[in-house]
Design an enzyme around this catalytic site. Structure first.
Site: not given
Ligand code: GLU
Length: 499
Positions: A260-264
């Protein structure tokens, strides 16, 4: 089974809803579509499913088109390109969907529903209280069609709902998973057109796929749940169904949970333009995402675009979740950079140096490119590895120059003798071979390992402990400047020794 190498020209599409940043999942869907279109001599269509006016933005559409073009995944029909089915933005096709919804009403597969939101909320609350799954209770389904048509024509506020069969089951076929059967009783009378006259995705996408002559649909497996609705719509119209392949989901690098985006992070991104800004090249990204969800016969070797096109096969797509492995991307990126010709690498590296505030001299950059080619993983690594070539002389502190196990005085002597040796070579003798010979001899004379002396000289000349090969670096920097830098280092060590 379809032999994907023999199918007639395929018409495939990528149909993104432009919300937020364009990520690698979308890029992979686009890539597979593109490869299949190229392989079969067909067309790849980009259709923008922007009917959700609250969530879709022109910026997101611009970003996804920029990202696709940067990856080299150019669409044959779509925004900015045009084509026989323009417009390719669904907001501009509102009327087409409305007419098709009315056609379904006329054929008895859909109906006008006049229920106000308050009534629907009440129905839902009662169903929840009874612990049954909330769904439309069918009040307007029971209206005589003529009455529904008359009330709609008179301007009464309404939506259009699909008349889902009450009995039986619907079987759909996913190319990767085989038949999937759902009981029709579990499917609601879902909305086709909202009260503002805008079609919802289910209807709009199916109408467009039909009108645009889509033969194969590659899309994310998040659409498996509503897949039967799509088949119901197509069958109600009596249209031919495309071949459906729902692609695997991406898992976090750990393999636990969806990416997910949070893994960026600052070193990783799941967004295409984010990866571009981190210094990854499109060719490596395409190779990497191609292998997440399909096999191409080679896991390690970089494949050319022609090889990806030839190697793509519906039969090699995998339904299982794919782990996002950034080390693999690094590996491909490094491999790709290593095969670049110096001028090409220089051109690709330049924007990163400029971004770091440097103004690289073109000639120097061309000489530097082959020196860093084996040592960088991303284009951005060039800033750390080779930025010093484009900065003024480093002024390393004495502590940075000290070699383990040697005193400041010993290090000072090493630098002084190295400087004398290089100076003694003269301008004509300032060559790779002569430098190497002289400095190796010096290390031996000093009773040091060559590595000890070289690491000291490296810091003196470049200001950093890691750099491209020392002698090549010296040649690029030039004899006079190298001697000047060694002189500075000698002074630093002398003061440290005296202190
Ligand atoms: N608009 C949908 C999405 O953004 C497309 C799904 C499909 O390809 O049918 O995912």
């Amino acid at each position: 089974m379809i032999d994907s190498h023999n199918v007639k020209p395929a018409r495939v599409r990528m149909a993104p809803s432009p919300t937020g940043h364009f990520h690698i999942g979308g890029a992979r869907t686009a890539l597979y579509n593109y490869l299949f279109a190229r392989q079969t001599g067909g067309q790849f269509i980009l259709r923008i499913e922007d009917t959700d006016l609250k969530r879709n933005t022109p910026e997101a559409q611009a970003e996804l088109m920029e990202a696709l073009r940067w990856l080299g995944i150019q669409w044959d029909e779509g925004p900015e390109v045009g084509g026989p089915h323009a417009p390719y933005n669904q907001t501009a096709r509102k009327q087409i969907y409305l007419e098709h919804a009315r056609e379904l009403v006329a054929r008895g597969h859909a109906y006008y529903c006049f229920c106000a939101p308050e009534r629907l909320a009440q129905v839902r609350a009662e169903q929840q209280a009874r612990k049954v799954s909330p769904r439309y209770d069918g009040l307007c389904r029971a209206l005589p069609p003529a009455e529904g048509a008359a009330r709609a024509a008179a301007g009464e506020k309404h939506v259009i709902r699909f008349k889902t069969p009450k009995t039986g089951a619907t079987t759909v076929r996913d190319y990767l998973r085989g038949d999937i059967t759902v009981d029709n009783s579990t499917i609601d009378d879902f909305i086709l057109v909202k009260s503002d006259g805008f079609a919802l995705y289910h209807l709009a996408a199916m109408v467009d796929d039909h009108l645009m002559g889509i033969t194969h649909v590659f899309r994310g497996s998040e659409w498996l749940g509503t897949f039967p609705l799509h088949a119901l719509i197509i069958r109600a119209f009596g249209w031919e169904e495309p071949v459906w392949a729902h692609l695997s989901v991406f898992l976090k690098p750990s393999g636990k949970g969806k990416m997910s985006k949070r893994d960026v992070t600052s070193e990783q991104s799941i967004f295409v333009l984010g990866l571009r800004d981190l210094g990854y090249v499109p060719e490596a990204i395409n190779n990497w995402i191609a292998l997440m969800g399909a096999s191409f016969g080679s896991e390690e070797r970089l494949l050319t675009e022609a090889e990806l096109i030839a190697g793509f096969s519906l039969d090699h797509l995998s339904p299982s979740a794919a782990r996002v492995n950034f080390e693999k991307l690094d590996y491909f990126n490094g491999q790709y950079l290593r095969q670049l010709e110096a001028g090409d690498l220089a051109a690709r590296v330049r924007p990163f140096l400029e971004q770091a505030g440097l103004r690289p001299d073109p000639e120097v950059l061309r000489q530097v490119a082959p020196l860093i080619r084996e040592r960088i993983v991303t284009l951005d690594d060039a800033v750390e590895m080779a930025g010093f070539f484009f900065r003024s002389a480093p002024r390393p502190a004495a502590e940075a120059l000290l070699v383990k196990g040697l005193t400041a005085a010993q290090c000072g002597t090493s630098v002084r003798l190295a400087r004398a040796a290089i100076s003694g070579l003269g301008a004509a003798g300032f060559t790779h071979a002569a430098l190497e010979e002289a400095l190796r001899a010096l290390a031996e004379g000093l009773g040091q390992k060559p590595g000890q002396l070289f690491s000291l000289l490296r810091v003196a000349v470049t200001g950093q402990p890691v750099s491209p090969p020392l002698f090549e670096t010296m040649l690029v920097i030039g004899r006079d400047e190298v001697l000047r830098r060694l002189g500075f280092a000698e002074d630093q060590l002398a003061s440290a020794a005296a202190a």
